[in-house]
Design an enzyme around this catalytic site. Structure first.
Site, PDB file in Angstrom:
ATOM      1  N   GLY A   1      -4.276  -4.254  -4.193  1.00 30.22           N
ATOM      2  CA  GLY A   1      -5.289  -3.273  -4.582  1.00 30.22           C
ATOM      3  C   GLY A   1      -4.593  -1.969  -4.912  1.00 30.22           C
ATOM      4  O   GLY A   1      -4.092  -1.304  -4.018  1.00 30.22           O
TER       5      GLY A   1
ATOM      6  N   ASP B   1       0.813  -1.222   0.000  1.00 31.30           N
ATOM      7  CA  ASP B   1       0.000   0.000   0.000  1.00 31.30           C
ATOM      8  C   ASP B   1       0.844   1.267   0.000  1.00 31.30           C
ATOM      9  O   ASP B   1       0.436   2.297   0.549  1.00 31.30           O
ATOM     10  CB  ASP B   1      -0.970   0.019   1.203  1.00 31.30           C
ATOM     11  CG  ASP B   1      -1.781  -1.256   1.285  1.00 31.30           C
ATOM     12  OD1 ASP B   1      -2.242  -1.707   0.230  1.00 31.30           O
ATOM     13  OD2 ASP B   1      -1.930  -1.803   2.389  1.00 31.30           O
TER      14      ASP B   1
ATOM     15  N   GLN C   1       2.117  -5.901  -3.336  1.00 31.16           N
ATOM     16  CA  GLN C   1       2.497  -6.023  -1.923  1.00 31.16           C
ATOM     17  C   GLN C   1       3.800  -5.255  -1.654  1.00 31.16           C
ATOM     18  O   GLN C   1       4.191  -4.424  -2.450  1.00 31.16           O
ATOM     19  CB  GLN C   1       2.638  -7.494  -1.487  1.00 31.16           C
ATOM     20  CG  GLN C   1       1.310  -8.225  -1.335  1.00 31.16           C
ATOM     21  CD  GLN C   1       0.745  -8.753  -2.625  1.00 31.16           C
ATOM     22  OE1 GLN C   1       1.444  -9.375  -3.397  1.00 31.16           O
ATOM     23  NE2 GLN C   1      -0.520  -8.518  -2.864  1.00 31.16           N
TER      24      GLN C   1
HETATM   25  P1  IMP Z   1      -2.448 -12.803   1.751  1.00 32.40           P
HETATM   26  O1  IMP Z   1      -1.478 -12.274   0.751  1.00 32.40           O
HETATM   27  O2  IMP Z   1      -3.884 -12.496   1.421  1.00 32.40           O
HETATM   28  O3  IMP Z   1      -2.218 -14.248   2.041  1.00 32.40           O
HETATM   29  O4  IMP Z   1      -2.163 -12.037   3.142  1.00 32.40           O
HETATM   30  C1  IMP Z   1      -0.947 -12.168   3.850  1.00 32.40           C
HETATM   31  C2  IMP Z   1      -0.542 -10.845   4.480  1.00 32.40           C
HETATM   32  O5  IMP Z   1      -0.188  -9.934   3.454  1.00 32.40           O
HETATM   33  C3  IMP Z   1      -1.642 -10.157   5.287  1.00 32.40           C
HETATM   34  O6  IMP Z   1      -1.052  -9.459   6.364  1.00 32.40           O
HETATM   35  C4  IMP Z   1      -2.244  -9.170   4.313  1.00 32.40           C
HETATM   36  O7  IMP Z   1      -2.874  -8.086   4.951  1.00 32.40           O
HETATM   37  C5  IMP Z   1      -0.977  -8.750   3.578  1.00 32.40           C
HETATM   38  N1  IMP Z   1      -1.246  -8.262   2.216  1.00 32.40           N
HETATM   39  C6  IMP Z   1      -1.485  -8.993   1.119  1.00 32.40           C
HETATM   40  N2  IMP Z   1      -1.652  -8.203   0.054  1.00 32.40           N
HETATM   41  C7  IMP Z   1      -1.480  -6.941   0.470  1.00 32.40           C
HETATM   42  C8  IMP Z   1      -1.474  -5.678  -0.194  1.00 32.40           C
HETATM   43  O8  IMP Z   1      -1.659  -5.548  -1.408  1.00 32.40           O
HETATM   44  N3  IMP Z   1      -1.251  -4.597   0.597  1.00 32.40           N
HETATM   45  C9  IMP Z   1      -1.000  -4.698   1.927  1.00 32.40           C
HETATM   46  N4  IMP Z   1      -0.982  -5.853   2.573  1.00 32.40           N
HETATM   47  C10 IMP Z   1      -1.211  -6.972   1.858  1.00 32.40           C
END
Ligand code: IMP
Length: 427
Positions: free
Chosen positions: A40, A13, A223
């Protein structure tokens, strides 16, 4: 012009979509190489405000070919929702291509993401519950299904039957829920396959062709580096590599083809989900920042945790990515603060640490050591030249450069395309 990577340097983000949208003006190709619709990217332009989860932010530039590479996992329902929204807003999506090697997020991945998280109770990762982690698990466990598999319906049915038998055993025997129907999944994914067919390509060849004739290829990270499975705050991480190195694997390019690596840092820090964040602010300051900057997850809407700029984890990010420059985003959010803290190092058991420990529970015990700088308390959103920034703001930027050992080349001071300061050209 070889490839330029735009990489999240914190916990995601950071505003990568914004930086990509800007640089994409000159790009021949914009490619996503990791993650899935857990990402996102918010982009605001003449077409409106968009939250892109899968389609590269370059889609708004009519000359740019956009690619979803082999390293991305794709939920077809989300993909087509996004394509339809773009088309409705008059954006041409015929320049979008999807790797035939990209893995699919299947209905059982989404179910398992939620079930696994719920079963972990207070030890949950705080995932986005979009099925991204379980899809990457299956990729490595050699149980994945790829976009290219959808093009042969009978072979796909056989593969799905084999995989689903195993998934249904987990769903029924471990979680005690109803099994999923082979027929239903097969039908819906064959339907997706038909719609996806015009987009599916061996994208590694498209990227190579562009690089061979010296076209600018932008590698759009997803990410942030501190969510990397190896160098992030394990186990509170995502499941594919958001690092510059991840781009090589997620697209099929060589490390030598990446000329610039831009690390995108927010002027402060945010994090969604669980895991250590040593510079987390007190509730009151975090609330002020969150409301001013609308710090809510673009994918899940969860409030983001807010913290001061942390150069200790930042230096690790510089180290493992090899940033050639830094883009500092959301500087204007700090306009209101009378003073601003910057974490210079950590204190742990009487020792000063310049690099974060690898273990999350140890990191959680680190006390951040701060330098406090005076705020500028005046609006910066209208400023377009570095020298026109208030002295305190310039000092803040210089302090970050000094602590990271990397030059800040771009500063954003608002969400719109022109609300930025180009300190030095990247290109
Ligand atoms: P996952 O990628 O949905 O498995 O989530 C694993 C961790 O990565 C969690 O703490 C999510 O909040 C974080 N995360 C995954 N994608 C994003 C992103 O695009 N922005 C911020 N945090 C993310």
């Amino acid at each position: 012009m070889p490839a330029i990577a735009v990489i999240g340097a914190q916990w995601g983000d950071e505003g990568k979509g914004r930086v990509v949208d800007l640089l994409a003006e000159k790009a021949h190709m914009v490619v996503r190489f990791s993650g899935g619709n857990n990402a996102g990217h918010t982009v605001i332009n003449q077409h409106g405000e968009f939250r892109l989860h899968l389609v590269p932010a370059g889609i708004f530039r009519p000359q740019a070919t956009c690619i979803i590479g082999n390293g991305v996992v794709i939920d077809p329902a989300v993909l087509f929702e996004e394509i339809e929204e773009l088309q409705k807003s008059g954006v041409d999506t015929q320049r979008l291509f999807i790797s035939d090697r990209a893995h699919l997020i299947m209905p059982y991945h989404i179910l398992l993401d939620g079930l696994e998280e719920d079963s972990k109770g207070s030890k949950a990762i705080g995932t986005t519950r979009r099925g991204v982690g379980p899809a990457f698990v299956d990729k490595i466990a050699r149980l994945g299904i790829r976009t290219g598999d959808l093009l042969d319906k009978e072979a796909f049915r056989q593969r799905l039957a084999f995989v689903l038998e195993r998934k249904n055993a987990i769903l029924t025997k471990i979680y005690g829920i109803q099994p999923l129907s082979l027929k239903e999944i097969h039908e819906s994914y064959c339907n997706y396959g038909e719609r996806m067919a015009p987009y599916i390509q061996q994208t590694e060849f498209l990227v190579r062709e562009a690089l061979e004739v010296d076209k600018l290829v932008l590698l759009e990270g997803a990410q942030g580096s501190l969510l990397d499975p190896d160098f992030g705050t394990y186990p509170y991480v995502t499941s594919s590599s958001p690092l510059a190195g991840g781009a090589c694997l997620g697209l099929g390019i060589t490390p030598m083809q990446i000329r610039h690596i831009i690390g995108v840092f927010k002027a402060y820090t945010t994090r969604v989900g669980s895991g250590p964040m040593p510079t987390e602010m007190d509730k009151e300051t975090a609330h002020v920042i969150r409301e001013k900057a609308r710090e809510y997850g673009a994918t899940t809407g969860r409030p983001r945790r807010c913290g001061w700029f942390d150069s200790t984890v930042g230096r690790l990010s510089v180290l493992v990515n090899g940033f050639t420059s830094v883009a500092l985003t959301r500087m204007d959010v700090l306009d209101i603060l009378p003073s601003i803290k910057v974490c210079t190092s950590y204190r742990l058991e009487g020792k000063t640490l310049q690099q974060p420990p690898s273990n999350s529970s140890t990191l959680g015990k680190c006390e951040p050591l701060y330098e406090e700088l005076p705020g500028w308390q005046s609006p910066t959103g209208h400023i377009r030249r570095f020298r026109d920034l208030p002295l305190e703001a310039r000092r803040y930027v210089r302090k970050i450069e000094e602590l990271l050992g990397c030059q800040v080349d771009l500063i954003t001071v608002g969400p719109k395309r022109n609300e930025m300061i180009s300190v030095r050209s990247f290109l």
